[in-house]
Design an enzyme around this catalytic site. Sequence first.
Site, PDB file in Angstrom:
ATOM      1  N   GLU A   1       4.428 -21.999  42.568  1.00  0.00           N
ATOM      2  CA  GLU A   1       4.830 -22.841  43.728  1.00  0.00           C
ATOM      3  C   GLU A   1       4.174 -22.240  45.027  1.00  0.00           C
ATOM      4  OE1 GLU A   1       8.432 -25.176  45.776  1.00  0.00           O
ATOM      5  OE2 GLU A   1       8.568 -23.825  43.938  1.00  0.00           O
TER       6      GLU A   1
ATOM      7  N   PHE B   1       0.063 -18.735  41.848  1.00  0.00           N
ATOM      8  CA  PHE B   1       0.505 -17.764  42.679  1.00  0.00           C
ATOM      9  C   PHE B   1       1.155 -16.414  42.483  1.00  0.00           C
ATOM     10  CE2 PHE B   1       0.512 -22.030  44.465  1.00  0.00           C
ATOM     11  CZ  PHE B   1      -0.105 -21.960  45.597  1.00  0.00           C
TER      12      PHE B   1
ATOM     13  N   LYS C   1       9.780 -29.864  42.337  1.00  0.00           N
ATOM     14  CA  LYS C   1      10.999 -30.278  41.740  1.00  0.00           C
ATOM     15  C   LYS C   1      11.001 -31.116  40.665  1.00  0.00           C
ATOM     16  CE  LYS C   1      14.545 -28.409  43.369  1.00  0.00           C
ATOM     17  NZ  LYS C   1      14.269 -27.218  42.585  1.00  0.00           N
TER      18      LYS C   1
END
Length: 446
Positions: free
Chosen positions: A250, A233, A266
Amino acid sequence: MRSGFFYRNFEVHKTVYFLRTSIHKFIGEPSQFKQKLIVWGQQFREITFLDSNSFSDEYSTFDCVLAVDAFTSIKTDYHNAFEDLKQYQQTTKDWLFGYLSYDLKNDQEYLHSDNFDGLDFPDLFFFQPKKLFLLKGNQLEIQYLNMCDDEVEDDFKDIIETQKSEVESHEKIAIEQRIPKKNYIGKVTKLLEHIHRGDLYEANFCMEFFAQNVSINPLEKFFRLNEISQAPFTVFFKNNKQFLLSASPERYLKKEGEDLISQPIKGTAKRFSDPLEDEKSKNTLANDPKERAENIMITDLVRNDLSRTAQKASVEVKELCGIYSFLQVHQMISTITSKIDPQYAVVDTLRTTFPMGSMTGAPKYAAMKITEELEETKRGLYSGAVGYFTPNGDFDFNVVIRSILYNQENKYVSFSVGSAITSLSIPEKEYEECLLKAKAMHEVLL
């Protein structure tokens, strides 16, 4: 900053449809073409360049996107920001590119941001590009507003003839750390006291690295950051003299038809050059109870957020605690989906899930309030999201992490990192995780 719209050529109460000319081209060497594309785009005041770096999953739409040259735009502070964005998106009904800063939380909750801000970016900025390039494999689609569609072939020729500059700058940048290690340990200890009292379960605590009175070449730094990260991304964003260079791994949220997809990260582990050590690190992450607890708590928070606009019984965890490897780190990622109830507008799905749980903690309000008190910098675009809306109301947004922010006018460079604090956290190890996440940005700037 006063909240409001800044338009050219039409007013907000009108519904105007901008027609685009669409032209398709075959690209023989996509990786080289991408570099030419972003270099060519530097001439424009507004740029959004998105690159998947050949990461492809079932949710991928494009390999690369370039949007340049605003026809209309919206710039606002957090006051009533989502409602303003909703009106803008519903009025234009066209491609829109831009960002949501973390401090839009203040539009959602009774919160405020009084910490230091050396970057001074607007809280929200989107623009409607005159010129748009969409690359998938060898197929390039060029979409120009009809007002400038006679420029397509000349522009394409210029892009093909563009050469990437090999000139490297050697500016010496003194990176400072906003929160020294001793203070960081003390602040995380305070967070643990909140957790043990039951005020919250998890908090994403962040700190800033920065340099003042410096000038950098943003495109050169972006190429370097992308080279050592190659994240799915990745973003180069420019709004006049404000820049974002992002190597984000992410996805925050994607809408495709009635489907919403969120993929919170996470859990982080170091990469090793030795294959056996690297596999050991990966397996340790997969089985670490603290890292799994972090991920599962945020997965549950995202499930709750998505349920606020979802059709009944449509929220689903597609993958829990999957392990994915990137050049710098291994990451633990979960995938949660839902189907949108038709009564909700497109922007409502962003309003009810922002900021993303992976960058707040749980419960979200308590985590945001307490971390704001302990952090020493306004997060701004860090912890926010960059992405786009399509004409039919679909969208895709990343999470702004692993990113360098630069205000050319202020001569201020910044990057921030954070980690999730839970009852199992050891402050010294959280500090080490932050330094690991900061490694790529340090390497690019030093």
